[in-house]
Write an enzyme that holds these catalytic residues in place. Structure first.
Site, PDB file in Angstrom:
ATOM      1  N   SER A 121       0.813  -1.218   0.000  1.00 48.18           N
ATOM      2  CA  SER A 121       0.000   0.000   0.000  1.00 48.18           C
ATOM      3  C   SER A 121       0.844   1.265   0.000  1.00 48.18           C
ATOM      4  O   SER A 121       1.649   1.465  -0.894  1.00 48.18           O
ATOM      5  CB  SER A 121      -0.959  -0.044   1.194  1.00 48.18           C
ATOM      6  OG  SER A 121      -1.875   1.004   1.100  1.00 48.18           O
ATOM      7  N   HIS A 122       0.700   2.089   1.035  1.00 49.67           N
ATOM      8  CA  HIS A 122       1.368   3.383   1.099  1.00 49.67           C
ATOM      9  C   HIS A 122       2.743   3.294   1.746  1.00 49.67           C
ATOM     10  O   HIS A 122       3.403   4.316   1.908  1.00 49.67           O
ATOM     11  CB  HIS A 122       0.487   4.337   1.897  1.00 49.67           C
ATOM     12  CG  HIS A 122       0.045   3.694   3.185  1.00 49.67           C
ATOM     13  ND1 HIS A 122      -1.006   2.800   3.214  1.00 49.67           N
ATOM     14  CD2 HIS A 122       0.538   3.744   4.419  1.00 49.67           C
ATOM     15  CE1 HIS A 122      -1.137   2.344   4.449  1.00 49.67           C
ATOM     16  NE2 HIS A 122      -0.211   2.899   5.201  1.00 49.67           N
TER      17      HIS A 122
ATOM     18  N   ASP B 255      -2.341   6.725  -3.472  1.00 48.37           N
ATOM     19  CA  ASP B 255      -1.197   6.121  -2.774  1.00 48.37           C
ATOM     20  C   ASP B 255      -0.524   5.027  -3.605  1.00 48.37           C
ATOM     21  O   ASP B 255      -0.823   4.849  -4.792  1.00 48.37           O
ATOM     22  CB  ASP B 255      -1.631   5.584  -1.404  1.00 48.37           C
ATOM     23  CG  ASP B 255      -2.428   4.298  -1.508  1.00 48.37           C
ATOM     24  OD1 ASP B 255      -3.137   4.133  -2.515  1.00 48.37           O
ATOM     25  OD2 ASP B 255      -2.344   3.449  -0.597  1.00 48.37           O
TER      26      ASP B 255
ATOM     27  N   ASP C  90      -0.727   1.794  -4.030  1.00 47.29           N
ATOM     28  CA  ASP C  90      -1.543   0.850  -4.809  1.00 47.29           C
ATOM     29  C   ASP C  90      -2.847   1.487  -5.295  1.00 47.29           C
ATOM     30  O   ASP C  90      -3.753   0.780  -5.749  1.00 47.29           O
ATOM     31  CB  ASP C  90      -1.821  -0.426  -4.008  1.00 47.29           C
ATOM     32  CG  ASP C  90      -2.543  -0.152  -2.704  1.00 47.29           C
ATOM     33  OD1 ASP C  90      -2.440   0.969  -2.180  1.00 47.29           O
ATOM     34  OD2 ASP C  90      -3.239  -1.058  -2.212  1.00 47.29           O
TER      35      ASP C  90
ATOM     36  N   ASP D  66      -5.446   2.875  -3.919  1.00 45.55           N
ATOM     37  CA  ASP D  66      -6.778   2.756  -3.309  1.00 45.55           C
ATOM     38  C   ASP D  66      -7.115   3.947  -2.415  1.00 45.55           C
ATOM     39  O   ASP D  66      -8.273   4.201  -2.128  1.00 45.55           O
ATOM     40  CB  ASP D  66      -6.951   1.410  -2.570  1.00 45.55           C
ATOM     41  CG  ASP D  66      -5.935   1.181  -1.478  1.00 45.55           C
ATOM     42  OD1 ASP D  66      -4.975   1.985  -1.365  1.00 45.55           O
ATOM     43  OD2 ASP D  66      -6.089   0.194  -0.738  1.00 45.55           O
ATOM     44  N   ARG D  67      -6.091   4.681  -1.954  1.00 48.60           N
ATOM     45  CA  ARG D  67      -6.376   5.864  -1.132  1.00 48.60           C
ATOM     46  C   ARG D  67      -6.479   7.102  -2.015  1.00 48.60           C
ATOM     47  O   ARG D  67      -5.942   7.123  -3.122  1.00 48.60           O
ATOM     48  CB  ARG D  67      -5.259   6.092  -0.123  1.00 48.60           C
ATOM     49  CG  ARG D  67      -5.187   5.018   0.934  1.00 48.60           C
ATOM     50  CD  ARG D  67      -4.176   5.381   2.001  1.00 48.60           C
ATOM     51  NE  ARG D  67      -4.258   4.402   3.091  1.00 48.60           N
ATOM     52  CZ  ARG D  67      -3.653   4.522   4.255  1.00 48.60           C
ATOM     53  NH1 ARG D  67      -2.911   5.599   4.495  1.00 48.60           N
ATOM     54  NH2 ARG D  67      -3.768   3.601   5.189  1.00 48.60           N
TER      55      ARG D  67
ATOM     56  N   LYS E  13     -11.306   0.094  -1.410  1.00 48.08           N
ATOM     57  CA  LYS E  13     -11.400   1.541  -1.578  1.00 48.08           C
ATOM     58  C   LYS E  13     -10.770   1.886  -2.917  1.00 48.08           C
ATOM     59  O   LYS E  13      -9.989   1.114  -3.456  1.00 48.08           O
ATOM     60  CB  LYS E  13     -10.756   2.280  -0.421  1.00 48.08           C
ATOM     61  CG  LYS E  13      -9.347   1.869  -0.095  1.00 48.08           C
ATOM     62  CD  LYS E  13      -8.916   2.492   1.228  1.00 48.08           C
ATOM     63  CE  LYS E  13      -7.611   1.918   1.691  1.00 48.08           C
ATOM     64  NZ  LYS E  13      -7.716   1.302   3.017  1.00 48.08           N
TER      65      LYS E  13
HETATM   66  C1  G1P Z   1      -4.605   1.906   8.395  1.00 49.64           C
HETATM   67  C2  G1P Z   1      -5.805   2.814   8.448  1.00 49.64           C
HETATM   68  C3  G1P Z   1      -7.063   2.044   8.120  1.00 49.64           C
HETATM   69  C4  G1P Z   1      -6.909   1.371   6.755  1.00 49.64           C
HETATM   70  C5  G1P Z   1      -5.633   0.540   6.744  1.00 49.64           C
HETATM   71  C6  G1P Z   1      -5.357  -0.032   5.359  1.00 49.64           C
HETATM   72  O1  G1P Z   1      -4.730   0.873   9.343  1.00 49.64           O
HETATM   73  O2  G1P Z   1      -5.928   3.418   9.726  1.00 49.64           O
HETATM   74  O3  G1P Z   1      -8.152   2.923   8.128  1.00 49.64           O
HETATM   75  O4  G1P Z   1      -8.006   0.557   6.485  1.00 49.64           O
HETATM   76  O5  G1P Z   1      -4.515   1.346   7.113  1.00 49.64           O
HETATM   77  O6  G1P Z   1      -5.198   0.982   4.405  1.00 49.64           O
HETATM   78  P1  G1P Z   1      -4.015   0.922  10.768  1.00 49.64           P
HETATM   79  O7  G1P Z   1      -2.538   1.081  10.513  1.00 49.64           O
HETATM   80  O8  G1P Z   1      -4.562   2.103  11.499  1.00 49.64           O
HETATM   81  O9  G1P Z   1      -4.377  -0.384  11.425  1.00 49.64           O
HETATM   82 ZN    ZN Z   2      -3.263   1.581  -0.382  1.00 48.23          ZN
END
Ligand code: G1P
Ligand code: ZN
Length: 546
Positions: free
Chosen positions: A116-117, A280, A282, A284-285, A379
């Site tokens: 992801s990010h 981000d 991937d 999705d954000r 997302k």
């Molecule tokens: C974080 C975000 C959450 C999101 C997840 C995946 O998780 O807070 O809303 O769904 O990344 O993108 P966390 O690190 O808080 O568990």
């Molecule tokens: Zn992501």
């Protein structure tokens, strides 16, 4: 070509979290590490049987190790007897696009390679997760079963075929399994075309509307280029940092005020474009900005909910809306006015899956820059941007005007999240334990001059399958409905992160422009005192504020 069986030893600690398995690249590069996880996944999915006739979707966000992992997984899928694998060209598929491909092509599931990010590159993170046939993240009982299987695994199987050329579209056969290298954008774009008024957005750009879309050198680039510049006619250069890089240009591909500072600077400049957006690693954000104006993700969900019927795909109205518990209550207020249900779920996208599958909700979102709908089961960053563009085109209002309209009607939910990163795990656990121990006596107490109405540890019963998720975050709610929420991150790869979520409802329009950190200062003091943050973590200030 033939199938090889390789002896392996189980690896401890391959516990996939809410977002699959995420580790440093070096961990994934250990011999057999990725293979163990994939073999465990296939064993859990198919038992001893081959996956005959089934189609698997495969792709990732293009980060370092993506290509090598794709080749390995193709060979393992062939050994498992899959009928077909659909792999994105260059090994690329964004997370929402994978979900779209699974659903449109009737695949049995898909593997997404992404962290992801989280930063990429040889010293960064890598990850793998499985999405089921509805296009959504694997349910917890599946990830738990995969984990258990990794503990006993003694061998894995793969084809000794040569690597497949990933950079050109086409079909191949590997040990009887068909491989189709697909255009990573086509299915995804088809989904968006069915939802949004592309003609109206095209007219908006033709009239001179200016957007700056920062793809953060990540996988959103090719999608945004093809759709926004290609199909919707935005001028070349609208999408910046568009080419996916294995290390995301050395940056942190997370669209929020901490990491998208360059985009924010452009939107605050005197010659700023009309709208800014980012996605981000991937894709999705999403982050949305107006000229000189930052939209909070909680407000974004509320605005999309309020105006959804102006978009063709949602013209018949919304079944309901859902937000994660720490997300602000702005969407609840809009839902109430519309007379639709608003669900409050634990943090993590997977909790929206049942509500979407069961038709209870149409839109959902999280404060962590995630927004989506029933069009896929992830997302979707670019979807949110297209939604905003469609609303600007349909209403003739600017991004800022739409958010101010929300505040004028429902009051402003002033909101911020403070993260304390890199806490030793035992210390973070001690902080949460101490906070939980106080819960029974907090209601009615006055702390730092603020009267607490009630406090609890959020628990959720899924209205569709009845499953219960406990300990999803400590909520402390004041008599004026302001609240502080504490929880530990479940997605980090080093130490623990404490997240403190702050929300205060401001009905008075004259006070809507007070900066959020200023308006929330008393709540910050309360949070620091209640959780003894400095005592436990040694940190006087959060690492990141969004
Ligand atoms: C974080 C975000 C959450 C999101 C997840 C995946 O998780 O807070 O809303 O769904 O990344 O993108 P966390 O690190 O808080 O568990
Ligand atoms: Zn992501």
């Amino acid at each position: 070509m033939s199938i090889q069986t390789v002896a392996t030893t189980p690896f401890a600690g391959q516990l996939p979290g809410t977002s699959g398995l995420r580790k440093k690249v070096a961990v994934f590069q250990q011999p057999h590490y990725l293979e163990n996880f994939v073999q465990a996944l296939f064993d859990v999915l198919h038992g001893n049987a081959p996956a005959a006739g089934q189609t698997l979707v495969l792709g990732g966000d293009g980060r370092f190790h993506n290509r090598a992992a794709v080749q390995t997984i193709l060979k393992m899928a062939a050994a498992r007897g899959y009928g077909k694998v659909l792999v994105g060209q260059g090994g690329i598929l964004s997370t929402p696009a994978t979900s779209a491909v699974i659903r449109r092509r009737g695949a049995s599931g898909g593997i997404i390679l992404s962290a992801s990010h989280n930063p990429g590159g040889p010293d960064g993170d890598f990850g793998i997760k499985y999405n089921a046939t509805n296009g959504g993240p694997a349910p917890e009982k599946l990830t738990q079963a995969i984990y258990e299987r990794t503990q006993t695994l003694g061998q894995y199987r793969l084809s000794d075929a040569a690597d497949i050329p990933l950079d050109t579209l086409g079909t191949h056969v590997m040990d009887g399994m068909a491989i189709e290298v697909i255009d990573p954008v086509a299915d995804y774009a088809a989904v968006q075309r069915e939802l949004f008024d592309f003609a109206a957005i095209r007219r908006l750009f033709a009239s001179g509307f200016r957007l700056r879309y920062d793809a953060m050198w990540a996988v959103g680039g090719p999608y945004a280029k093809a759709i926004i510049e290609g199909e919707l006619g935005a001028p070349a250069g609208t999408v910046v940092n568009a080419e996916p890089k294995e290390d995301f240009g050395g940056l942190h591909p997370d669209p929020n005020p901490a990491y998208a500072d360059d985009l924010i600077a452009h939107l605050m400049a005197p010659d700023a474009p009309d709208m800014g957006a980012a996605s981000d690693g991937d894709a999705d954000r999403n982050m949305i900005l107006g000229r000189g104006f930052i939209v909070s993700p909680s407000d974004s969900l509320a605005v999309l909910t309020a105006h959804a019927t102006k978009v063709p795909g949602y013209a018949r109205g919304l079944a309901g809306v859902a937000r994660s518990m720490p997300t602000s209550t702005a969407a609840d207020r809009v839902a109430k006015a519309l007379g639709i249900a608003c669900y409050e779920t634990p943090t993590g996208w997977k909790f929206f899956g049942n509500l979407l599958d069961d038709g209870k909700i149409t839109l959902c979102g999280e404060e962590s820059y995630g927004t989506g709908s029933n069009h896929v089961r992830e997302k979707d960053g670019l979807w949110a941007v297209l939604f905003w563009l469609n609303l600007v085109a349909a209403t003739g209002q600017s991004v800022e005007q739409m958010v101010r309209g929300l505040w004028a009607e429902h009051g402003r939910c002033v909101y911020s999240r403070h993260d304390y990163d890199g806490i030793p795990t035992e210390k973070a656990n001690a902080l949460m334990a101490e906070l939980r121990a106080q819960l029974p006596s907090l209601g009615g107490q006055t702390v730092e001059g603020q009267r607490i109405a009630w406090a609890d540890d959020f628990a959720y019963t899924d209205p569709v399958d009845g499953s219960v998720s406990q300990k999803q975050g400590v909520r402390v709610v004041l008599e004026d409905s302001s609240r502080v929420v504490f929880r530990l991150s479940g997605t980090g790869t080093e130490g623990a992160t404490l997240r403190v979520y702050l929300e205060r409802h401001e009905p008075d329009a004259a006070r809507h422009d007070v900066p959020a950190q200023e308006a929330l200062a008393p709540l910050v003091t309360l949070a620091r005192t209640l959780a003894r943050i400095e005592h436990h973590t040694g940190m006087a200030q959060p690492t990141v504020m969004t």
